[in-house]
Design a protein around this motif. Structure first.
Motif, mmCIF file in Angstrom:
data_model
loop_
_atom_site.group_PDB
_atom_site.id
_atom_site.type_symbol
_atom_site.label_atom_id
_atom_site.label_comp_id
_atom_site.label_asym_id
_atom_site.label_seq_id
_atom_site.Cartn_x
_atom_site.Cartn_y
_atom_site.Cartn_z
ATOM 1 N N TYR A 4 0.833 -1.195 0.000
ATOM 2 C CA TYR A 4 0.000 0.000 0.000
ATOM 3 C C TYR A 4 0.871 1.249 0.000
ATOM 4 O O TYR A 4 1.799 1.383 0.801
ATOM 5 C CB TYR A 4 -0.930 0.012 1.216
ATOM 6 C CG TYR A 4 -1.936 -1.109 1.216
ATOM 7 C CD1 TYR A 4 -2.994 -1.111 0.306
ATOM 8 C CD2 TYR A 4 -1.831 -2.167 2.118
ATOM 9 C CE1 TYR A 4 -3.931 -2.143 0.299
ATOM 10 C CE2 TYR A 4 -2.760 -3.198 2.114
ATOM 11 C CZ TYR A 4 -3.805 -3.182 1.205
ATOM 12 O OH TYR A 4 -4.721 -4.205 1.194
ATOM 13 N N LYS A 5 0.543 2.187 -0.876
ATOM 14 C CA LYS A 5 1.375 3.380 -1.043
ATOM 15 C C LYS A 5 1.391 4.278 0.189
ATOM 16 O O LYS A 5 2.366 4.995 0.417
ATOM 17 C CB LYS A 5 0.916 4.179 -2.262
ATOM 18 C CG LYS A 5 1.212 3.497 -3.592
ATOM 19 C CD LYS A 5 0.813 4.375 -4.752
ATOM 20 C CE LYS A 5 1.171 3.709 -6.080
ATOM 21 N NZ LYS A 5 0.789 4.563 -7.239
ATOM 22 N N ASN A 6 0.314 4.271 0.950
ATOM 23 C CA ASN A 6 0.266 5.147 2.126
ATOM 24 C C ASN A 6 1.069 4.599 3.305
ATOM 25 O O ASN A 6 1.226 5.286 4.315
ATOM 26 C CB ASN A 6 -1.182 5.392 2.554
ATOM 27 C CG ASN A 6 -1.838 6.486 1.733
ATOM 28 O OD1 ASN A 6 -1.225 7.025 0.830
ATOM 29 N ND2 ASN A 6 -3.070 6.807 2.039
ATOM 30 N N ILE A 7 1.554 3.362 3.199
ATOM 31 C CA ILE A 7 2.465 2.816 4.206
ATOM 32 C C ILE A 7 3.871 3.086 3.721
ATOM 33 O O ILE A 7 4.307 2.538 2.710
ATOM 34 C CB ILE A 7 2.216 1.319 4.445
ATOM 35 C CG1 ILE A 7 0.823 1.121 5.056
ATOM 36 C CG2 ILE A 7 3.287 0.739 5.354
ATOM 37 C CD1 ILE A 7 0.457 -0.323 5.329
ATOM 38 N N VAL A 8 4.602 3.934 4.439
ATOM 39 C CA VAL A 8 5.826 4.520 3.890
ATOM 40 C C VAL A 8 7.104 4.182 4.657
ATOM 41 O O VAL A 8 8.180 4.659 4.303
ATOM 42 C CB VAL A 8 5.678 6.055 3.771
ATOM 43 C CG1 VAL A 8 4.598 6.412 2.761
ATOM 44 C CG2 VAL A 8 5.366 6.689 5.132
ATOM 45 N N ALA A 9 7.012 3.358 5.701
ATOM 46 C CA ALA A 9 8.210 2.976 6.452
ATOM 47 C C ALA A 9 7.950 1.689 7.213
ATOM 48 O O ALA A 9 6.799 1.340 7.511
ATOM 49 C CB ALA A 9 8.633 4.085 7.416
ATOM 50 N N VAL A 10 9.029 0.983 7.541
ATOM 51 C CA VAL A 10 8.962 -0.207 8.389
ATOM 52 C C VAL A 10 9.287 0.214 9.819
ATOM 53 O O VAL A 10 10.266 0.891 10.071
ATOM 54 C CB VAL A 10 9.954 -1.277 7.911
ATOM 55 C CG1 VAL A 10 9.962 -2.468 8.867
ATOM 56 C CG2 VAL A 10 9.619 -1.743 6.493
ATOM 57 N N GLY A 11 8.459 -0.218 10.757
ATOM 58 C CA GLY A 11 8.654 0.132 12.151
ATOM 59 C C GLY A 11 7.329 0.577 12.770
ATOM 60 O O GLY A 11 6.295 0.540 12.102
#
Length: 266
Positions: free
Chosen positions: A84-91
């Motif tokens: 999903y594009k709105n998820i922009v980082a891991v953590g």
């Protein structure tokens, strides 16, 4: 300005998310990152971003407090959410040897695996560290050449730890924690060592509204921090660094957009 640390899925926000976001907009907070601390939490965070597209973005990850929940199938769940594009980082991931809600062994497993995922997907990594800096750095040194964008949020360490973070090319997220001498390990003057291009700001809402620091606001908001208070944090940073409010306002927002690869077309 941009709030890089909002726990908008917290139960304290269940009844009035619209009002919280509207108040932030009125205070010229131009966007926010909603933090995922578990798979369930990350899904909820993403659902909020769908309603507030081009204003809210989110992360997906397992906070060290929840590392005991780690199972191998979590890797697949994180990877599915990353599409999903709105998820922009891991953590938010990392180590917390202060509270130790999860075993240190499980924390290290979850931390290393999420670093591997971030490297594999060329994603920014969003980090948490408390009372574990030496081990934290030893883990990270194997990944810094594979992960180009690293955020450590709510930084409150000493000069040595700050310089180590900067040497690893991290962006430094500051919150009210840095201004509370009960929690800050180093000198408050260390704030001047952070290059303005590496500075990020976040409220960590609904947490970190300290009663002694914000007595009147604390009573009015019943102890709940929220993104509309981000200008108060920026004013403190500006005062200590002796820089113009408008410059740091623009710069910290630009930094957030750059490190998270954001655009209003996401």
């Amino acid at each position: 300005m941009f709030d890089i640390s909002v726990n908008l899925t917290n139960k304290q926000f269940q009844k009035d998310i619209d009002s919280v976001i509207n108040r932030a907009i009125k205070k010229k907070v131009n966007g926010m990152l909603i933090i995922g601390c578990s798979i369930k939490d990350s899904v909820s965070a993403h659902n909020i971003t769908k309603k507030y597209k081009n204003y809210c973005w989110s992360t997906v990850g397992i906070h060290p407090h929840y590392a005991n929940l780690w199972k191998n199938n979590i890797i697949n769940k994180i990877e599915k959410l990353l599409k999903y594009k709105n998820i922009v980082a891991v953590g938010e991931c990392g180590l917390d040897f202060y509270r130790n809600y999860s075993s240190q062994k499980k924390q290290l497993l979850a931390f290393n695996t999420q670093l591997e995922i971030a490297a594999s997907y060329s994603m920014p990594i969003y980090l948490h560290c408390r009372n574990a800096f030496n081990i934290f750095f030893n883990v990270l040194k194997f990944w810094i050449h594979k992960i180009s964008k690293i955020i450590i949020h709510c930084f409150s360490g000493n000069k040595y730890e700050l310089e180590k973070c900067l040497d690893m090319n991290m962006s430094i997220g500051l919150s009210e924690l840095f201004f509370n001498k009960k929690y800050r390990i180093g000198s408050i003057q260390d704030i001047k060592l952070i290059p303005k291009e590496k500075l990020l700001i976040g409220t960590d809402s609904p947490f970190l509204l300290f009663k002694k620091m914000y007595y009147k606001i604390y009573k009015k908001l019943k102890g709940r921090n929220e993104p509309s208070l981000l200008p108060n944090l920026l004013k403190k940073i500006v005062f200590l660094r002796k820089e113009k409010y408008s410059i740091l306002d623009t710069q910290t927002e630009k930094n957030a957009f750059n490190i998270l690869n954001l655009s209003i077309n996401n």
